[in-house]
Design a protein around this motif. Sequence first.
Motif, short mmCIF file in Angstrom:
data_model
loop_
_atom_site.label_atom_id
_atom_site.label_comp_id
_atom_site.label_asym_id
_atom_site.label_seq_id
_atom_site.Cartn_x
_atom_site.Cartn_y
_atom_site.Cartn_z
N ILE A 7 0.87 -1.17 0.00
CA ILE A 7 0.00 0.00 0.00
C ILE A 7 0.91 1.22 0.00
CG2 ILE A 7 -1.71 1.32 1.31
CD1 ILE A 7 -2.57 -1.42 2.56
N LEU A 9 2.14 5.05 0.40
CA LEU A 9 1.78 6.19 1.23
C LEU A 9 2.40 7.44 0.59
CD1 LEU A 9 2.42 4.58 4.70
CD2 LEU A 9 0.22 5.03 3.63
N HIS A 36 5.58 2.79 2.47
CA HIS A 36 4.49 1.89 2.10
C HIS A 36 4.25 0.88 3.23
CE1 HIS A 36 8.03 -0.56 1.24
NE2 HIS A 36 7.23 -1.60 1.41
N SER A 64 -12.59 0.11 0.08
CA SER A 64 -11.54 0.98 0.62
C SER A 64 -11.72 1.00 2.14
CB SER A 64 -11.65 2.37 0.01
OG SER A 64 -12.93 2.90 0.21
N GLU A 66 -9.78 2.58 6.18
CA GLU A 66 -8.88 3.52 6.83
C GLU A 66 -7.87 2.76 7.67
OE1 GLU A 66 -11.48 6.21 8.95
OE2 GLU A 66 -11.48 7.56 7.22
N LEU A 93 -7.81 -4.67 5.96
CA LEU A 93 -6.37 -4.78 5.70
C LEU A 93 -5.92 -6.23 5.83
CD1 LEU A 93 -3.46 -3.70 5.32
CD2 LEU A 93 -3.44 -3.25 7.79
N VAL A 152 -7.26 4.40 2.56
CA VAL A 152 -6.58 3.48 1.65
C VAL A 152 -7.57 3.15 0.54
CG1 VAL A 152 -5.49 1.21 1.39
CG2 VAL A 152 -5.17 2.53 3.50
N PHE A 155 -3.96 -0.57 -3.71
CA PHE A 155 -2.70 -1.24 -3.39
C PHE A 155 -1.97 -1.41 -4.70
CE2 PHE A 155 -5.73 -4.57 -4.27
CZ PHE A 155 -5.03 -5.62 -4.84
#
Length: 183
Positions: A7, A9, A36, A64, A66, A93, A152, A155
């Motif tokens: 993911i 950042l 990431h 999606s 958080e 996640l 998020v 990915f």
Amino acid sequence: MRAFVGIPLIGSEADQLLDVQDRLSVGRAVPAANLHVTLAFLDDQPVEQLEMLHEELELIRLPSFEMILKGIDIFGSAKSRSLGLLVSPDPVLMDLQARVVRAARRVGIKTEKRRFRPHVTLCRFRDAQHAPNKIQGAISRGAHFEMWPIAVSEFALFRSALTSEGAVYDVLSDYPLLDMRAH
């Protein structure tokens, strides 16, 4: 090709993480472009294998979510270690990481079998570089760090090229997560 799925950042989140790196003041800081959360390290793979994985990753459909970064810990082996910000284990996640690993295994890529500890690596060091009390001091300074939730929405499959200056990451392909706000 050396690769991983993670993911990325970027933007204001990366800027905040750079501020935390400055406060920790140990080791070699990870460049902003490399920040990431790793979902699966793939090591060296033939391009054909990564193309098959790409097709599998395109099939992943999750909402999606958080992410919350809270606290800091040490990661790595006895020879090479890093300090990373811990990511609260959000159920989406954890599901995303499990699906990425299953996709990799379906196309014949072996992945590490250790427990997933989501984190963002901020700095790297070798044990000889820093005295244990400096490392412990950095952990203490970051122990109460908490960042507001990070949205998020995707990915990515990354290439990792090792250079004398450190690793350079390039996004090979990104995969959007479902925007649940639209429903």
